[in-house]
Write a protein that holds these residues in place. Structure first.
Motif, PDB file in Angstrom:
ATOM      1  N   ASP A 124       0.819  -1.216   0.000  1.00 29.75           N
ATOM      2  CA  ASP A 124       0.000   0.000   0.000  1.00 29.75           C
ATOM      3  C   ASP A 124       0.849   1.261   0.000  1.00 29.75           C
ATOM      4  O   ASP A 124       0.324   2.367  -0.009  1.00 29.75           O
ATOM      5  N   SER A 125       2.163   1.120   0.015  1.00 27.83           N
ATOM      6  CA  SER A 125       3.059   2.277   0.140  1.00 27.83           C
ATOM      7  C   SER A 125       3.685   2.636  -1.197  1.00 27.83           C
ATOM      8  O   SER A 125       4.056   1.768  -1.985  1.00 27.83           O
ATOM      9  N   THR A 126       3.812   3.933  -1.442  1.00 25.22           N
ATOM     10  CA  THR A 126       4.577   4.444  -2.574  1.00 25.22           C
ATOM     11  C   THR A 126       5.942   4.831  -2.026  1.00 25.22           C
ATOM     12  O   THR A 126       6.042   5.590  -1.059  1.00 25.22           O
ATOM     13  N   VAL A 127       6.997   4.302  -2.627  1.00 26.84           N
ATOM     14  CA  VAL A 127       8.359   4.536  -2.133  1.00 26.84           C
ATOM     15  C   VAL A 127       9.053   5.494  -3.088  1.00 26.84           C
ATOM     16  O   VAL A 127       9.153   5.234  -4.291  1.00 26.84           O
ATOM     17  N   ILE A 128       9.518   6.615  -2.541  1.00 28.85           N
ATOM     18  CA  ILE A 128      10.257   7.626  -3.301  1.00 28.85           C
ATOM     19  C   ILE A 128      11.679   7.633  -2.760  1.00 28.85           C
ATOM     20  O   ILE A 128      11.906   7.901  -1.572  1.00 28.85           O
ATOM     21  N   GLU A 170      14.596   6.631   2.169  1.00 27.91           N
ATOM     22  CA  GLU A 170      13.382   6.357   1.408  1.00 27.91           C
ATOM     23  C   GLU A 170      12.224   6.994   2.160  1.00 27.91           C
ATOM     24  O   GLU A 170      12.164   6.922   3.387  1.00 27.91           O
ATOM     25  N   VAL A 171      11.355   7.642   1.426  1.00 31.67           N
ATOM     26  CA  VAL A 171      10.153   8.213   2.018  1.00 31.67           C
ATOM     27  C   VAL A 171       9.008   7.279   1.645  1.00 31.67           C
ATOM     28  O   VAL A 171       8.738   7.029   0.478  1.00 31.67           O
ATOM     29  N   ARG A 172       8.346   6.725   2.632  1.00 32.10           N
ATOM     30  CA  ARG A 172       7.248   5.797   2.405  1.00 32.10           C
ATOM     31  C   ARG A 172       5.932   6.506   2.726  1.00 32.10           C
ATOM     32  O   ARG A 172       5.745   6.971   3.850  1.00 32.10           O
ATOM     33  N   ILE A 173       5.056   6.577   1.743  1.00 33.09           N
ATOM     34  CA  ILE A 173       3.737   7.191   1.921  1.00 33.09           C
ATOM     35  C   ILE A 173       2.719   6.065   1.848  1.00 33.09           C
ATOM     36  O   ILE A 173       2.581   5.407   0.825  1.00 33.09           O
ATOM     37  N   THR A 174       2.047   5.816   2.956  1.00 30.96           N
ATOM     38  CA  THR A 174       1.109   4.697   3.056  1.00 30.96           C
ATOM     39  C   THR A 174      -0.311   5.230   3.142  1.00 30.96           C
ATOM     40  O   THR A 174      -0.610   6.141   3.914  1.00 30.96           O
TER      41      THR A 174
END
Length: 133
Positions: A74-78, A96-100
Motif C-alpha cells: 500500500d506504500s509508494t516509495v520515493i 526512502e520516504v514511504r507514503i502509506t
C-alpha cells in the motif's frame, strides 16, 4: 243535427302557462389553507476517510544509478539520492520516504429536519346573497 242529439261546444277562456327562471344562490365558500409540519429524524451513513502516513527510512548506502519511484504494497516509495564528491561520483541512497494510504470506515449519525405539508379545507356557512340569472 237531429233534435235528439245535443251539440256541445267548448270555448277556451283561460289558459295557464308555465315560465321557468333560474337564479344563482351562493350556498357557502371554501377556504384552502396549507400548513407545513417539521419533524426531526436521525440518519446514519457509512463514511470512508483516507489518511496518509509519511515515514522516513534512513538507508545510507551507495547505489549505481537513480532508483525510480515504486509501489511496495500500500506504500509508494520515493528514493532520495545525493551526489557525493569522491575521486569518482557515486550515488548514495540517503533515505526512502514511504507514503502509506490507510482507509478507515466509520458510522455517522446526525439529525435532519423533514417537512411535510397538509391542506385543510374549511367551508363557511351559506351566504344570504341571491342573484338571478
Amino acid at each position: 243535427m237531429t233534435g235528439s242529439e245535443k251539440e256541445t261546444q267548448t270555448l277556451l277562456t283561460v289558459e295557464e302557462q308555465v315560465g321557468v327562471r333560474k337564479r344563482r344562490q351562493v350556498t357557502g365558500t371554501v377556504r384552502a389553507s396549507t400548513f407545513s409540519h417539521e419533524r426531526e429524524q436521525s440518519v446514519e451513513a457509512d463514511l470512508s476517510m483516507e489518511t496518509l502516513e509519511v515515514e522516513r527510512v534512513p538507508i545510507g548506502r551507495f547505489v549505481d544509478g537513480p532508483i525510480p519511484d515504486r509501489q511496495d504494497g500500500d506504500s509508494t516509495v520515493i528514493s532520495v539520492i545525493e551526489e557525493v564528491a569522491t575521486v569518482e561520483v557515486r550515488l548514495k541512497l540517503v533515505e526512502e520516504v514511504r507514503i502509506t494510504r490507510r482507509t478507515t470506515v466509520g458510522r455517522m449519525s446526525d439529525t435532519v429536519t423533514l417537512r411535510r405539508q397538509e391542506v385543510v379545507i374549511d367551508r363557511d356557512p351559506a351566504l344570504e346573497e341571491d342573484s338571478e340569472v
